[in-house]
Scaffold this active site. Structure first.
Site, short mmCIF file in Angstrom:
data_model
loop_
_atom_site.label_atom_id
_atom_site.label_comp_id
_atom_site.label_asym_id
_atom_site.label_seq_id
_atom_site.Cartn_x
_atom_site.Cartn_y
_atom_site.Cartn_z
N THR A 1 1.24 -10.68 -4.21
CA THR A 1 0.89 -9.66 -5.19
C THR A 1 -0.12 -8.69 -4.60
O THR A 1 -0.87 -9.03 -3.69
CB THR A 1 0.24 -10.28 -6.44
N ASP A 2 -0.13 -7.47 -5.14
CA ASP A 2 -1.29 -6.62 -4.94
C ASP A 2 -2.46 -7.30 -5.65
O ASP A 2 -2.27 -8.17 -6.51
CB ASP A 2 -1.03 -5.23 -5.49
N TRP A 3 -3.67 -6.90 -5.34
CA TRP A 3 -4.88 -7.62 -5.74
C TRP A 3 -5.11 -7.49 -7.26
O TRP A 3 -5.54 -6.44 -7.74
CB TRP A 3 -6.06 -7.09 -4.94
#
Length: 781
Positions: free
Chosen positions: A274-276
């Protein structure tokens, strides 16, 4: 049996029993065995990044990011019991983003600031981009990082996007080919990449929840195509899923996106992270094929464990994700015992930066004043002449050892600057930096130290100063800077357009210097497009320098003095106004309008451009719109001037198996050595599908041709790449009929054409990600 024999037999049995009870230690040949030996808690822990976790009873080494590589974006969890290492993930893609200074350590850990994505793409030189990738990969490895979080492969849907500097183009083919070259270069060094942000992360405003609503055709042909090309051609180790929704479903929770399309349609074999972000529907993310949650929080581990125990998440789905992380681990430098030095060759990489940035700079205007001759002293205007921007802000920022500004770059080329003007600007920059630090509000993302270098406000120079400076100088150079970054988009009035102060400065400097018969040159120090039509006639030359990395001033001087012949070409259309892009009507314009709207309509009322974005322009993004609809532009896609000239022979095209082969010879007919970018645009028969007038389908760049020298470029276009997406039948379709191939210097400068006849070709895909509600799509007819 004597006592000695009995004791030896017993000892052997005990040794075998103890060995059998020892847990397996991960290697490339025993992933199945390690997976079988893992507990539920260990599996859940491995699926969640360890950046924000505290030490856990599972035996995982967590909370170790700062101890491993300070400033790295994140880490994976280690399971020492099973020999599973902790991997380090660092931001990119314009260099390795880590902290340059470490507590209690006198050494420095600066990384090279390479050209930003828009600069690299403007080289149209995949060999050169791969060389840059190798240098970045080397620094990634030498600083103990396993995966660099790049490249960014989102499309330039609109020039207002705050992260366009990280991305490559409005065209998916060019995007995919440049990204593939970057990935191949980085991964040749034994480290991984994370191609991002998958997918349709077209704006920064409300990026964590905005619903990007678009047709299946636009999704496939434009927003996914660059990812598909790069993944098929370069096999990145990982993919990063984006924050946003796509047609009502979060990308991070989309089985259709992460499994049906990415893995089934394209054959991707790597890992997805995932992106953060924080806790979402973790069970849905894992089921979708989102293997790793970053940066990672303990409540995500608990959520996974509880979801498995309650039956909400199948353990078999979790095991698939665990396996992919284990497969990443066995490829990593950590697993393979690669020693790192913390001492990459920054001097050598600075030269790579200087060369690649020079090829990416685009000469937009030249009335014959460049390259500069008999110019020994210049009047240098504009704050960014003295505070040059090497890259954008946010995760795309790089902590560099230095930045060469225009004063030093020109000085290194033997050109001095007028004293009074230089003193004014240098003292102002020193003051403005100190004041900014004193006033910095660290609670605001764009003012945090890690955000990167902000643009300092421009200042007014008096008419008297301009008039007194003019006799001293042989020319005037004005630098106009623009900064942008993660988490916010650009506004039209002060960031796409020039401010009144900047335009007034250009006009007043131009009036004084041109009256005296002295040239006025503008340098654009920006990662993205700016408006030019209102002022370009008042100057003699315009160089788009982008944000070219730490060697910026030297590179600009190389172009201005003719040490390097410009060969960069635009990878996005430059419109007359921002509103000429049809997507602007659905793009967020002003954050304040969101709050005023909700105050009036209620905070539960969704607002266009913020809560959702309708891609009503459909397939007509960038030049596909301007060229098809005959809309005038400031500078067309693929445009860029040179100090020399090139002629093209008549192209020859033929069908050869599954490819269309096209060749053309290019000759340097000018007086200076230089390179030329050849672009191939294809007009296809419609056969029931509305299509753009023409689309980029191949390109190539010559080597550096001496005056009179020729080179024959041969390009292969896979017939599959000529397909349009047939939504009704969920397939790629090459319609039968005549295809016209235009060989061009830019989309408006066609040098020759050839035609081929093609048979029908189809390729079925998953039937997924349809829009939930009808869209009012732009049509040509």
């Amino acid at each position: 049996m004597n006592i000695k024999t009995t004791l030896l037999t017993l000892a052997a049995g005990i040794t075998m029993t103890v060995a059998a009870q020892q847990p397996p230690q991960l290697n490339a040949d025993n992933i199945d065995q390690v997976l079988k030996a893992m507990t539920l808690e260990e599996k859940a822990t491995l699926l969640v990044g360890a950046t924000n976790q505290s030490d856990a009873g599972s035996g995982a080494m967590v909370g170790q990011t700062k101890k491993l590589v300070p400033g790295a974006a994140g880490v994976t969890a280690a399971i020492p019991r099973l020999g599973i290492p902790m991997l380090v993930l660092a931001d990119g893609p314009a260099g390795v983003r880590i902290d340059p200074l470490r507590e209690g350590d006198n050494n420095t850990y600066y990384a090279t600031g390479f050209p930003v994505g828009s600069t690299l793409a403007s080289t149209w030189n995949t060999r050169l981009v791969e060389e840059v990738g190798r240098a970045i990969g080397n620094e990634t490895r030498e600083y103990g990082v396993d995966v660099i979080l790049g490249p960014g492969v989102n499309l330039h849907r609109n020039p207002l996007c705050g992260r366009n500097f990280e991305y490559y183009s409005e065209d998916p083919l060019l995007t995919g080919r440049i990204a593939a070259a970057y990935i191949c270069g980085v991964q040749s060094q034994g480290v991984g990449t994370s191609i991002k942000h998958f997918a349709v992360n077209s704006q920064e405003t409300d990026r964590t929840r905005v619903d990007e609503r678009l047709s299946k055709r636009a999704l496939r042909e434009l927003y996914l195509r660059g990812f598909e090309i790069a993944i098929r051609e370069s096999d990145p180790w990982t993919v990063m899923s984006s924050y946003n929704k796509i047609n009502g479903e979060y990308a991070q929770e989309s089985y259709a996106l992460l499994t049906d399309i990415l893995r089934h349609d394209w054959g991707f074999r790597g890992m997805v992270m995932t992106d953060w972000t924080g806790l979402r529907n973790t069970a849905a993310q894992v089921h979708a094929g989102n293997d790793l949650m970053e940066p990672g929080y303990e409540n995500q581990i608990e959520d996974i464990i509880n979801s498995v125990k309650s039956g909400k998440l199948k353990e078999s789905d979790m095991d698939i994700c665990v396996r992919r992380i284990l497969e990443l681990c066995v490829r990593s430098p950590k697993m393979n015992g690669v020693a790192f030095t913390n001492k990459p060759d920054l001097k050598a990489h600075a030269q790579v930066t200087r060369q690649s940035a020079a090829e990416g700079m685009v000469l937009l205007k030249n009335s014959g004043v460049l390259p500069m001759h008999n110019i020994n002293k210049v009047a240098l205007f504009g704050v960014n002449s003295y505070d040059f921007l090497h890259c954008g802000c946010g995760s795309g920022n790089v902590n560099v050892p230095y930045v060469i500004d225009m004063v030093k770059g020109l000085k290194n080329a033997g050109i001095s600057t007028t004293k009074t003007l230089t003193d004014i600007y240098q003292k102002y920059v020193e003051y403005a930096r100190v004041k900014f630090e004193a006033d910095r509000e660290t609670t605001k993302w764009f003012q945090m130290p890690q955000f990167g270098k902000v643009k300092l406000p421009e200042i007014e120079i008096s008419q008297r100063c301009i008039n007194e400076t003019c006799p001293e100088a042989d020319a005037a150079i004005i630098t106009i800077g623009r900064q942008a970054g993660e988490g916010m988009d650009r506004d039209i009035k002060n960031e796409f357009n020039l401010t009144d102060l900047e335009r007034d400065m250009i006009f007043r400097v131009s009036d004084a210097f041109r009256l005296a018969g002295k040239p006025v040159i503008v340098i654009l120090n920006s990662g993205s497009v700016v408006e030019t039509v209102s002022w370009r006639d008042r100057v003699d030359a315009i160089l788009m320098a982008w944000q070219p990395g730490e060697e910026g001033g030297n590179t600009v001087a190389d172009i201005l003095t003719g040490k390097v012949c410009p060969s960069g070409k635009l990878t996005m259309t430059w419109p007359v106004t921002a509103f000429d892009h049809p997507s602007t009507a659905n793009f967020p314009q002003d954050e304040l309008s969101l709050y005023s709207y909700r105050e009036m309509k209620g905070w539960g009322s969704p607002m266009k451009g913020f809560d959702y974005t309708n891609h009503e322009e459909d397939i007509y993004v960038g030049y596909r719109y301007f060229d098809t609809f005959g809309k005038p532009v400031a500078y067309p896609f693929g445009f860029g001037l040179s100090y020399t000239s090139f002629s093209y022979t008549k192209p020859v095209a033929k069908v050869a198996g599954d490819n269309v082969e096209i060749s053309v010879s290019v000759k340097n007919i000018g007086s200076m050595e230089g390179k030329e970018v050849v672009q191939i645009y294809v007009a296809a028969p419609e056969a029931g599908l509305e299509k753009p007038a023409k689309e980029l389908k191949s390109f190539a760049k010559t080597h550096s041709l001496k005056p009179g020298e020729s080179e024959t470029l041969k390009m292969n276009i896979p017939i599959r790449d000529l397909a349009s997406y047939d939504e009704q039948n969920s397939q790629w379709l090459v319609a039968p009929g005549k295809y016209t191939l235009s060989v061009a210097s830019n989309i408006n400068d066609i040098r020759g054409t050839a035609t081929v006849q093609l048979k029908q070709y189809t390729e079925k895909t998953s039937d997924v990600l349809s829009p939930r509600d009808p869209l009012n799509l732009l049509k040509r007819k």
